[in-house]
Structure formats: structure tokens, C-alpha cells
Scaffold this motif. Sequence first.
Motif, PDB file in Angstrom:
ATOM      1  N   GLY A 152      -0.961   3.232  -2.658  1.00  0.00           N
ATOM      2  CA  GLY A 152      -2.355   3.071  -2.636  1.00  0.00           C
ATOM      3  C   GLY A 152      -2.781   2.803  -4.108  1.00  0.00           C
ATOM      4  O   GLY A 152      -4.091   2.408  -4.295  1.00  0.00           O
ATOM      5  N   ARG A 188     -11.499   3.895   0.956  1.00  0.00           N
ATOM      6  CA  ARG A 188     -10.675   4.823   0.216  1.00  0.00           C
ATOM      7  C   ARG A 188     -10.192   6.016   1.201  1.00  0.00           C
ATOM      8  O   ARG A 188      -9.009   6.500   1.298  1.00  0.00           O
ATOM      9  CB  ARG A 188     -11.381   5.801  -0.880  1.00  0.00           C
ATOM     10  N   VAL A 232      -1.609   5.834   3.655  1.00  0.00           N
ATOM     11  CA  VAL A 232      -0.588   6.229   2.545  1.00  0.00           C
ATOM     12  C   VAL A 232       0.069   7.554   3.304  1.00  0.00           C
ATOM     13  O   VAL A 232       1.262   7.873   3.424  1.00  0.00           O
ATOM     14  CB  VAL A 232      -1.161   6.589   1.368  1.00  0.00           C
ATOM     15  N   VAL A 278       0.852  -1.211  -0.073  1.00  0.00           N
ATOM     16  CA  VAL A 278       0.012   0.290   0.153  1.00  0.00           C
ATOM     17  C   VAL A 278       0.754   1.197  -0.109  1.00  0.00           C
ATOM     18  O   VAL A 278       0.725   2.041  -0.834  1.00  0.00           O
ATOM     19  CB  VAL A 278      -1.000  -0.075   1.124  1.00  0.00           C
ATOM     20  N   THR A 307      -7.080   4.207   3.441  1.00  0.00           N
ATOM     21  CA  THR A 307      -6.128   3.895   2.616  1.00  0.00           C
ATOM     22  C   THR A 307      -5.479   5.318   2.217  1.00  0.00           C
ATOM     23  O   THR A 307      -4.145   5.380   2.523  1.00  0.00           O
ATOM     24  CB  THR A 307      -6.578   3.383   1.103  1.00  0.00           C
ATOM     25  N   GLU A 331      -6.468   1.154  -4.934  1.00  0.00           N
ATOM     26  CA  GLU A 331      -7.438   1.602  -5.858  1.00  0.00           C
ATOM     27  C   GLU A 331      -7.833   1.150  -6.990  1.00  0.00           C
ATOM     28  O   GLU A 331      -9.066   1.137  -7.378  1.00  0.00           O
ATOM     29  CB  GLU A 331      -6.815   3.034  -6.439  1.00  0.00           C
TER      30      GLU A 331
END
Lengths: 583, 583
Positions: free
Chosen positions: B451, B499, B506, B446, B502, B455
Amino acid sequence: MAIDYQPPTSDYAFLYREAFGTDIVARATGGELTAEDAADVIAGAGEFAASVLAPLQSIGDREGARLVDGQVHLPDGFAEAYRAFADAGWVSAEAPASAGGDGLPGSIRAGLGEIWNASNAAFALCWLLTAGQIHALDAAASDELRETFLTKLVSGEWTGTMNLTEPAAGTDLGAIRTTATPRGDGSWSVKGQKIFITWGDHDVADNIVHLVLARTPDAPDGARGLSLFVVPKFLVNADGSLGDRNGVETVAIEHKLGIHGSPTCVLSYEDATGYLVGEVGGGLAGMFVMMNSARTGMGFQATGIADRALQQAEAYAAGRMQGRVLERDADAPIAEHPDVRRLLLSMRSDVFAMRALSVHVGDLFDQAEASGDAATLALAEFFVPILKGWATEDAVTLTSDAIQVHGGMGFIEETGAAQHYRDARIMPIYEGTTAIQSNDLIGRKVIRDRGATAERLFAQVDETIAALRAAAGDQPQGAAAQPATRAADRLERAVASARRATADIVGFAGSPRDAHAVSVPYLMLLGVLAGGWMHGLAVVAVAAHTAPDDADGARLTAADFYGAHHLPRVHALAETVASGETL
Amino acid sequence: MAIDYQPPTSDYAFLYREAFGTDIVARATGGELTAEDAADVIAGAGEFAASVLAPLQSIGDREGARLVDGQVHLPDGFAEAYRAFADAGWVSAEAPASAGGDGLPGSIRAGLGEIWNASNAAFALCWLLTAGQIHALDAAASDELRETFLTKLVSGEWTGTMNLTEPAAGTDLGAIRTTATPRGDGSWSVKGQKIFITWGDHDVADNIVHLVLARTPDAPDGARGLSLFVVPKFLVNADGSLGDRNGVETVAIEHKLGIHGSPTCVLSYEDATGYLVGEVGGGLAGMFVMMNSARTGMGFQATGIADRALQQAEAYAAGRMQGRVLERDADAPIAEHPDVRRLLLSMRSDVFAMRALSVHVGDLFDQAEASGDAATLALAEFFVPILKGWATEDAVTLTSDAIQVHGGMGFIEETGAAQHYRDARIMPIYEGTTAIQSNDLIGRKVIRDRGATAERLFAQVDETIAALRAAAGDQPQGAAAQPATRAADRLERAVASARRATADIVGFAGSPRDAHAVSVPYLMLLGVLAGGWMHGLAVVAVAAHTAPDDADGARLTAADFYGAHHLPRVHALAETVASGETL
């Protein structure tokens, strides 16, 4: 190798003295005892538990109870320990003053309950059932029964059991078939088979007093036809000495996943002599006294087993050197690895939540008794299924996490972590499964009053949110300011979800399948919320410290962690509750 | 009494034929095999498993493996079963064509893996480790080693093990101290102690091939200094016959919480003869082939143990009459009680999610191999830690729920439910703990690509959401319309939370402690989301039916239930992820 047991004395001192905004022990006893006295009781119990009970915990698991020629034997040391336990006054410590006991407030009894269970859950069950029977007999037994049986239970000379379940009557007590027929001399002839009888036979005390639900002749069908009987293992002579063996036999003991040191018996009653407790047909009401006591006790057991599992994981994580922690070059104990720290904080913050709620429920019953206030009693009773259901379910998860901290060693029996995982699994089942708790919660305690009692809880959470905001505003530079604000924000959203879920449950009044299909998620939601509330109260108390306490930092971290890792479950559960039954 | 095993043939037929929008077996094999052929393979495996392996499951638990005079013995029946298993071709069914095996696609091997583990997880571990070693040797071994060892593993005459862990080197393989010194004749002298060696010794095959990580002279510190060696239990003569016993001894076997039928050995290597696999210093890379195979295999094991626990609970709930169901007068099986139904549906919908994701991951590896597409391979590898971590953690919870369905009987060992609960607990630990999986996920998969792979998964979920909306629009009166809309709504919110989480992970790239403190919650979030996606795909497939299928209703209910009870966890976990490390 199971580690030594460390009684949680500092948490209890905090809870008794300040977490609830006042010295709750002094309030409950009209000043006769203070938080300091209570802390002394806890310290004494902790010392006894650590030195006498904890060393027997793994022996009980390894050797277990054995049935030989109709008599159950416990491993070496159990009988001596029970004798020492009774002699030190720990049985009468649980008994109400009206039964000749110490009449300690519920908040102290919560702490004792945790400590006995943490040090040796299998042993503690003997105490728990005996204590439950003491409360039941104290509430309903005749003077003669009190004289003959209750005094011996309180002194710890004899022990008690609770006989409900039969092969075809578990959750559905109305299906009970055991019969009791009057003999005409004041005694009754009891006949039938009972299963899952905890400490139903043993060799740690001279006599065993069975409290048995049975059906009288011509009684109506279902639960209304049940009456309660005392049936001793040995008959008692007029002078109080032991007579012949009564007509109750131990047919088998179960081979169980856990609590091997607690004999789970199949008892057969064949023309056994019994004595009626209370009124004919009043069996279920009488047994409920015992069950409520046992259910609250399950909250204490959940806290205890969870804390012991946590202590074991903490000791392992502090001593096990393995790998480099992210920013360091040198080896470090695994407790410093972020994910192990996460697991430990998850357990620690959950144990505090359970412990605090256990104390609060004990205290609420004291407040209700002292004030006679029906609304306070309703709130206390509201919490019983929540504490029992939520704490026992979370304790199972927690003992699983405790294994995870040990890595591969957690799966090896000698490590000791697996025992907690095995022992814990019965808690969401006995004394009424989580489903039974949730039926009680939504049926009797939410839908019936259209959420009024729940709303009284939420209003108290609102007050704590206001106190958190005030604390953050008063000392914006204080160590507690940011945690207080975060706790307030999180509790605010959580209580909003809880209100929505409660409205959903009340809205399901006309479609009971919807209500019952999400009653366990709703119970868990309230438990998680109550845990968050307990942490909120702790933050308020820490913020009020003028001189910092050693434990302040750990309390704020635990509260923050609970808010970030446990409390968000409330929102997920609220979404589940809203869905009703999925067809 | 453990119940008979019912292989999940109808689910696999659905998954192979239509759940992923096409016949994935035909796609993977270029039409050489079809979904129908795959269903036949599954049916055959199911028949073998139900008749030969499942009856040994509780014997393995009760009797367990025993170490007598340095030799491990399995309970009666295990050796015959392994012989029958190999003779029926089920070992070579797992092996790639390049190793002389059947070269079946990953989607079929997922089904086989589930079935062996469901019928007898302890037995299946022997197969799993052997299969992993087959893949490792096929990838890196010299022709001579292939000839001598690989062929015997594929034929099922010998079995394989994986030797990584040492007392001071568990998660941190860089700490390994076992040494391998060249003898000058092409062989190496291996010396050291290895622990937790699954099926490290036994009496079910003539020889055992240990794959051992060891340190060569003057090798650099840490993991880069490790090389991989084949060390057989018995030396092999030039003609392939068995020679002397090699210098490897079984010092002890562990007394474990579960999988008693799988011997977990402490092995001592004392001047044992070993043969280098691949290059010096290439040990970890070589072992990773085996570990990746084993980690994916854990997803199959999780599905298998979970399904067996579910089947046991379903059988009990269907047969146990107890109490009146809300709106009825007559007694009914407890399966009809709303909360028991909730538990069963919770398990059922979770098992389907695990099973479908297992098949999908197997299929992704096939697609990646066929296309050589790096992005597809990245997605396949992205799912490995998610499947291993999420499915094994959920399986533990599920086996706990399965006990709950049984009430008090669940705690009695003879019922059989407790074995699944005990067996399951090792899964989140071995083959890399959940924390190790989550480190792999966030670190390599990730944060490294910021990401991008995640995605790509989310975009596929978006496509499924669009397909669900289209299905609901096309047939607004169809049975699937409302479930499709609900699934689309729920997945839309879930993928939005995923999302955000994530982006949070990140964003923690510069503060690794924050990332690692919430890496497990993040892994679980993606697992729960992937499960919801699998159900979404199932609803799309059901909506496309022109003639209704018997299982359609159950599939829609399972999807709806998963959306209401499991998928909301995504939001709670996202809130946890956002909090980073709690200080």
C-alpha cells in the motif's frame, strides 16, 4: 447464439410457499388456489415460453418488424406463436374474472409477466399492452364496448395498444393535440398523430384496438381536457365481423436500438371512428389504469430481461475454459474466477430481489383488493414507481455486466448477450421515465403523507430484522445464523439511512427543486433497500427449514452478497439525497 | 442526427495552465512549450477533428466496414480522412522524438487522444493501435526494422495492429499457439490464427504492420515462451517499395454491437514472413509497452466517447421544449428540469474528472521520465489500471444516462445517442478487461508494496484538502469558500474510506480469492476518489483567481455535484471491499 431459456420455477415455488411467511396464493384466493397450483401454472408457462417464444427471440432481433405498403409484418413464426399463446389461454390468464379472464392473483401474474419477457421481450410487449388495455376497458368501458372489443382482446383474437405520445407531448401529456369530435351517432371522429406506438400495427392478429388519448371540443387546456377513445384498425360490423379499414394509418416504424421484434409505429388518425371510454374529460384517469398495469409490468419485464441475460452469462461462464484459477493448476471454467463469480452473484442476487419484489407488489394489490384496506392499497401503489424505476435501471446495468462476463465475445452480436443490453435500454424510458416515476413517488406518495407510507415499509423491514435476529438466536449453530446476523446488521443500518433520506425529502416540501433534483437517487435508495428486505425475508425462510433444501446455500450466499455489494449503495444514495439541488 | 463536435479547449487550457498548481506543459518540456502552446495544439486538433473526423462518425456506424473477396473496405471518406490526418502531422504528433515524431508531452497527447476518440472513436482506433506500435518498436526494434517499418508508421503512410488474442487465448496470453519458426535468413515463418484484430485489414493505407505474439520452437510453456514479430501485410523490397502480398489473410470480420467503422478481423497466418522484435522470449515485455500505451489511451477514449455523448445530450436538452418547470408558467427546455439537470451535471462532472486524470497520468509519466524518479514512475503506473478501468466503466454508465436525457428519442438510432452507448461498451473489455486491470492494480501495485504507492496518492489528496481549507479560510466571503469547505469535508471522509479499503486489500495478501473477489470494487473506489481529487484541485485553482473567470461558477458547481453524487460511492465500495469473497 442465444442459449435455451430455463424458467425460474424453483424461485417462484419458494416465493409463493414460504418467502413471505405464508402461502400467499392461498391467502389471495381464499384457498381456491395454493402455492403448489401456482407453481404448476409457472411450470406450464415456462414450458410454453421455452419451446415457443424463446426460439423466436433472436429472429425477432435480426429480422425485426418491417413496414411494407402501409402494413407492418413480423418475422416468420410470430403470428403462429401469438395464436398458440392465445389458444393456450395465456391472454385470458392475465385478464380479471370480471372481463371473462382467469382472474389469477397478482403474484402469479408477476411470474407470468417475467416469463413472457424473459423468453421474448419484443413479443411480450404485444401481450403487455393488450393486457393493460383489458384492465382499462374492464374498469371503464360501456357494455357495448365490452361486448364488441373486450371479449376479443381477452380471447386473444385481437390485440391492444396505448396511444399517448405525440411529437410535442411526451412526458407532458397535457400538451396532447389529437382531437375527437362527436359525430352525433354516438361515435367520434379522431384526428391527429401519435408516435412511439408499441405494436401499433402488425400481422399477428386480425384486428388491433387502439386506446387513444384525445381532446374533445371546448375541453379545458392541459391534462383535464383529455378523454379516452377506442379506435379499431378495422371497423366492426353489428354482427361482430370485421368491416372496412378505419381511418388510421401506419406512417412509419422506428429504427431502434433494441426490441426490434416489437414494431414501434407512427400512427396517423384522419377522421378515424372512435368510441368514448368512460366520461368526457376522464381520459387520464382511464389511461392511468392501463399505465399502472403497464408500470408494474415493467418490473416483470426488467426481471425477465435481467434473468435471461444472467442465464446467458452463466451458461457462457460455465463452458468457457480459460486460465488457471488462483489456487489451482488445471484450467477451469471462468465461472470459478473470483471476479466472474462476483459478476454472476451480483446479477443473480439482483434478479432475485427484483423477482421477489414483483411478486410482493402483485400480492399487495391482491391483499388491498381483498381487504379494501386503504393503507394496504397505498403501500401497493407506493411500490409501483419503485419497482418500475429501480428494477429497470438495475436491469440495464445488469445486462451490461452480462456482456462483461463474455469478454470480447460479449461485443459480438451473434453471441446474443448484446441483444439484452440493447433491448433493456428502453425500460427506464417507456411507461414513464425514471424521473416520472420518482416524481410520482416523492410528490404523491412521500411528501403528501409526510412519509407515513414509507414509514410503514420501514416498520416492516424492522420486523424482518427482528425475525433475522430471532432466527440467529434460535439456531446459533445453524447454517443461516451468521448470514442472518449479517443481514440484520446491514438492514438495520440501511433502514436508518432510508429514514434519514425520507425525512430529507419531506423536509424539501417547501423547496421542490431540491426534492426533484434528488428524487431519482431517493427512488433508487428505496429500491435497493426493498431488494435487501426481500433477501432478508428469504434468509428468515431458509432459517426456518427443519430439513435443508438444495437451494438453501445459494439463497444464503445471494443474500450475503446482496448485503455486501448492493445494499451499501443505500448509504451513498442517502448522502446524495441530503444534498438537494447542487447550485 | 449526431450533433456537431465542440472540442473542449477551455478545459484543457485550465488543466495545462493552473489546475495542477503550475504550467505543467512548461514543466514537462523545460519551458520549450507552454500551456498556451499546448492550448493551440488542442485547438488545432479540435478544428481538424470537428471538420474532418466528426462528420464520418455516423457514416462509419451505419455503413460499417465490409469484407469483400478477402479485402476490408471502409466507408467512403475514411481513406481520405486518414491521409489528411497523417499529412497534418497528427500521427507524428503522437510519436516520440526518438522515433522521428514531435515528442509532445503526455499531457498534450492525452488531449489529442480524447479529441480523436470524441470525434470518431472507430477511426481513432486505427491511430491508437498505430501509435501503440510506434512506441513498442521505438523501445525494442532493430535499426533495420526501425528504418523499414517505424518510419512509415510515424509518417502515417502505413498503419499498425496488435495481435495477441486467439480463440483459446484471450485474457490468458500464456495459452497462445501461434508459432514462429526461423528460416535461417533472418526472417521467421509465422503460422496461426489471431482474432479480435482491430483495424486488422482496411483500405485506408498502403500497408499494414502486424505486431504478433508467437511461440518459437522449443520455447517454454506459458507467457515466457512468447516472442514478438513484425509481420507486414505486403512484403517490403530492399528499396523500401512494396513487394508481394505476405501470407496473412483476413478470414472474417466481426458483426459487433458498436464501433462498426473499426474493422475487427480474424487473421490467418500461413507461412507468413515475420521479423523478430527484441529478444526471443521477450514478447510479453515488448507487447506490454504497447499495451500500457493502449491502456492509457483507453482513458482518453473513455473521456472522448463520454464527452461526445454528453455534448449530444446537452444539445438535445437545450433545444427540446417540454412541460413546465416547477416554478414557471411558460414552457422551458428540458435542460431546466431538475432531473435532466441532474443527469447533465452527473455526466459533466464525471467527464471533467476523467479528463483531468488523463492529463495528470500523462504528466506523471513525463515527470517520471524527466526526473528518473522510481517513486514517480510507480505512481504513474499505479494510475494506469485505475484510469483504464474506472473511466471506461463510468463512460458506459454515462452513455446510458445520455440516452435517458433524450427520453424515447434516445432509443431511436437516427438520434445518434444510441451509437455512443453501443460504441462505449467495448471499452471495459478490450486492452484488458476491468478485472485484468484490477488484478494488475492489487497484485503488482498495492499488495506488493503493502500500500505504499497508494498511500503516496492519499497523502497528495491530504495536501489538496489542506489547500481547500486554506482557500476557504483566506477568502471566507469568496464564491469558492463554501464549495471548498464542502469539498474538503467530503474528500477527508473519502480518503479515510480509501485508506481503510487499502488496508483491507493488503490484509487479504494471504487469501487471494478474497482480494480478487473485491478487486474491481477497489479499483472503482480509487477511480472515484481520484476524480474527487481532480475536482478538489479545480476548486483550489478557482479560489486562487483574483479576477473571476467565466467558467468559475460552472467549475464550482461541477465539483460540488461530483462531491454529492459521485464521491459517496467511495463509502459504499469500501464496505464492499471489506467483505472479501462472499461464500
